[in-house]
Structures are given as structure tokens and as C-alpha cells.
Design a protein around this motif. Sequence first.
Motif, PDB file in Angstrom:
ATOM      1  N   ALA A  78       3.195  36.565  -5.848  1.00  0.00           N
ATOM      2  CA  ALA A  78       3.781  35.301  -5.354  1.00  0.00           C
ATOM      3  C   ALA A  78       3.816  35.278  -3.831  1.00  0.00           C
ATOM      4  O   ALA A  78       3.894  34.199  -3.237  1.00  0.00           O
TER       5      ALA A  78
ATOM      6  N   LEU B 144       2.606  26.220  -9.019  1.00  0.00           N
ATOM      7  CA  LEU B 144       3.795  25.486  -8.580  1.00  0.00           C
ATOM      8  C   LEU B 144       3.429  24.069  -8.147  1.00  0.00           C
ATOM      9  O   LEU B 144       4.132  23.109  -8.468  1.00  0.00           O
TER      10      LEU B 144
ATOM     11  N   GLY C 209       8.007  40.465   0.942  1.00  0.00           N
ATOM     12  CA  GLY C 209       7.443  39.915   2.168  1.00  0.00           C
ATOM     13  C   GLY C 209       8.426  39.060   2.900  1.00  0.00           C
ATOM     14  O   GLY C 209       9.553  38.858   2.471  1.00  0.00           O
TER      15      GLY C 209
ATOM     16  N   ALA D 295       6.794  39.902  -5.043  1.00  0.00           N
ATOM     17  CA  ALA D 295       7.362  38.815  -4.238  1.00  0.00           C
ATOM     18  C   ALA D 295       7.961  39.400  -2.972  1.00  0.00           C
ATOM     19  O   ALA D 295       8.920  38.882  -2.414  1.00  0.00           O
TER      20      ALA D 295
END
Length: 313
Positions: A115, A147, A76, A74
Motif C-alpha cells: 500500500a 481505491l 513509510g 504499509a
Amino acid sequence: MKIGIVGCGQVGSSSAYACALRGIGSELVLVDKNADLARAQAEDILHATPFAAAMPVSAGNYGDLSGAAIVMIAAGASQKPGETRLDLLKRNADILGGIIPSILKAAPDAILLIASNPVDIMTHMAASIAAEHGVARGRVIGSGTILDTARFRALLAQHLGVSSHSVHAHVLGEHGDSEVLHWSGATVSNLPLADFSKQMERPVTPAFKEEMDEAVRRAAYRIIQGKGATWYGIGAGMARLAESILRDERAVFTCSAYHEKIEGVGPVTLSLPAIVSAKGVEKIFYPQLDDDESAALKRSAEILREAITSIGF
Ligand code: NAD
């Protein structure tokens, strides 16, 4: 089993927290280029474990991922207000391109759960880099539309007055603006959506569908407007994916995976329903779509293919 989390901002820490609360994995190791942040998040989550699942939670470097069964990514930059996921592309491609080899050096057998956005393109790129290290493409999985599917199920459930666990309604294609709500395949407790909604006297009209489409597709923009980013939904989804892998459940998720061709477009990485097991993505299903849905899925594949080409993959 050890779970590593690389990138411990809102999404990474929420994913780790969800794992701790639900007892997924037996140890969590948090890695971030901001070592102070990783340490603070690990310490905070550790303090939740006496109330949840007792497990070690620590901050570390890439070497500490050794032996991890799963590494969540995750890291970034996050989406800024008004910024599309595709705008994030170049920034996050550089970041991911740097960290995948470091993860695989320490944990060559780990399944990678991605993600970072734009997640389909990041997953395509990460899987291509991982393939150079001998990792099968099915072992690099993007959160994709898990999601969006959750948003679709939760909103439909609210409208129908039924548990979201009884709603089976998928979002396909890109995790982003071109995603496809698979209305024609939606069922509730084994009844076609139209039947169920009629019997509940809560009709699904064309106007309602339009409103719902907007609510699902624009959810991230709305939440970002209100609180700067989204993290709880995806954190729970990442933990659920990890759970399915560690327990070899063979549960079906609309996660992002590699396809040679979708609607004649490819190779491309996007979401269709897929069995996720201890081996990673094991089998992908192509659902029956109506004409509008298959045209929309083709468009989604074209948009992603173009973006993937733009970063040289
Ligand atoms: P954030 O800014 O809070 O956290 C990102 C973290 O990555 C930071 O702590 C940063 O220090 C770290 N990082 C940056 N470069 C790194 C590197 N080279 N090595 C290690 N760590 C590094 O952002 P966030 O809100 O947690 O979002 C993270 C990513 O998840 C973004 O790309 C965002 O768009 C994406 N996201 C995806 C979904 C989804 O459904 N897939 C949902 C929400 C957010």
C-alpha cells in the motif's frame, strides 16, 4: 492463515482492523519500527475480536512473520498536505528497499500486498527486489487503483441511486494524478452507463463527468486536507485483496502489477483489471479503450516509467 502487517500506522492498522472485523485470515501479526505503536495497535485490535472474528492478534518482529501467507506493507512516510505521491518516492523507496529482504527471509512463500506510496513505483521496486530472492513478480501486488475504482463506483452509485455493488467502472493506470477513469467501459447491472443513467433519469453529462473525474482524482487531497491522511478506504481494500487470495476467489481487481509494455512503454507497474488468486496476479486484461483513454494510459505509463528509472529500476 497468518497475515503479517508491516507498518502499523493509519493504513496498516486499518487494514488489520478490517481483516479482524471481516474474519480474513486466522492470525494477525503487526510489525513496525516503532515497537510500542505495533504493540498498542495489536492490543486495541485484539479487543475488537470478541465482537468480530475471534483470532489471535499480536505485535512482533520480522521473525514472527514466519509462515505468513500474506504480508501487507504499509510502512513509510505518508503524504503531507500539498505533497504529491511522487514527492514521497525517495523517502519510501529507502524504507521499502530495507524491509523487503527481511520479510522474505522470514516468510519466503508469502504474497506481498503493498500500500505504501507511490504504490506503483514501490510495487515495481519491491517485485524487482523479491525477484532476486526467487519470488515470481505476480506474487508482489500493489493496491494500485483499487481505491480509486472504489471511489469511482461509490460516487457514480450515489449519483445514479443504485448500489455500488451493481456499478462496474474502473480506474486504470497510476494510483495518482495521471490515473484514467475508464468511462467508455462503465456498466451498471450489465447496461451501458449511458442507458442506465437515461432510464434512471439521472443523466451523465459532460459537465457531470468532469466533476466526477475531479472528485475521484482529487479525493486523497481533499481527505488529507480535512484529516491529515486517508485510511479507511484503503484498509478495506487491502483486506478484500487478502480475502480473494486466501479463498482463491479469482476475483478481478484493478491492482498494480508488472507489465513488459503498456502502450509501447515499459517495463512498468500499474493497474489494469487482473484476476487475483491464491497464486497472486494470475491474468491481466487489457480493456477496450477509446482514443482519449488510451492516450491518457500511455501518459500514465510514461510518468511511472520515468519515476521508476529515477530510482534505478
Ligand atoms: P503512518 O505514518 O501513519 O504509518 C506509517 C508507519 O510506517 C509508521 O508507524 C512508521 O513507524 C512505519 N515505518 C516507517 N519505516 C518503517 C520501517 N523501516 N519498518 C517498519 N515500519 C516502518 O502512515 P499511513 O497514513 O499509515 O500511510 C502509510 C503508507 O500508505 C504511506 O506511504 C501512504 O502514502 C500510503 N497510503 C496508500 C494508499 C493507497 O491507496 N495505496 C492510501 C493511503 C495511504
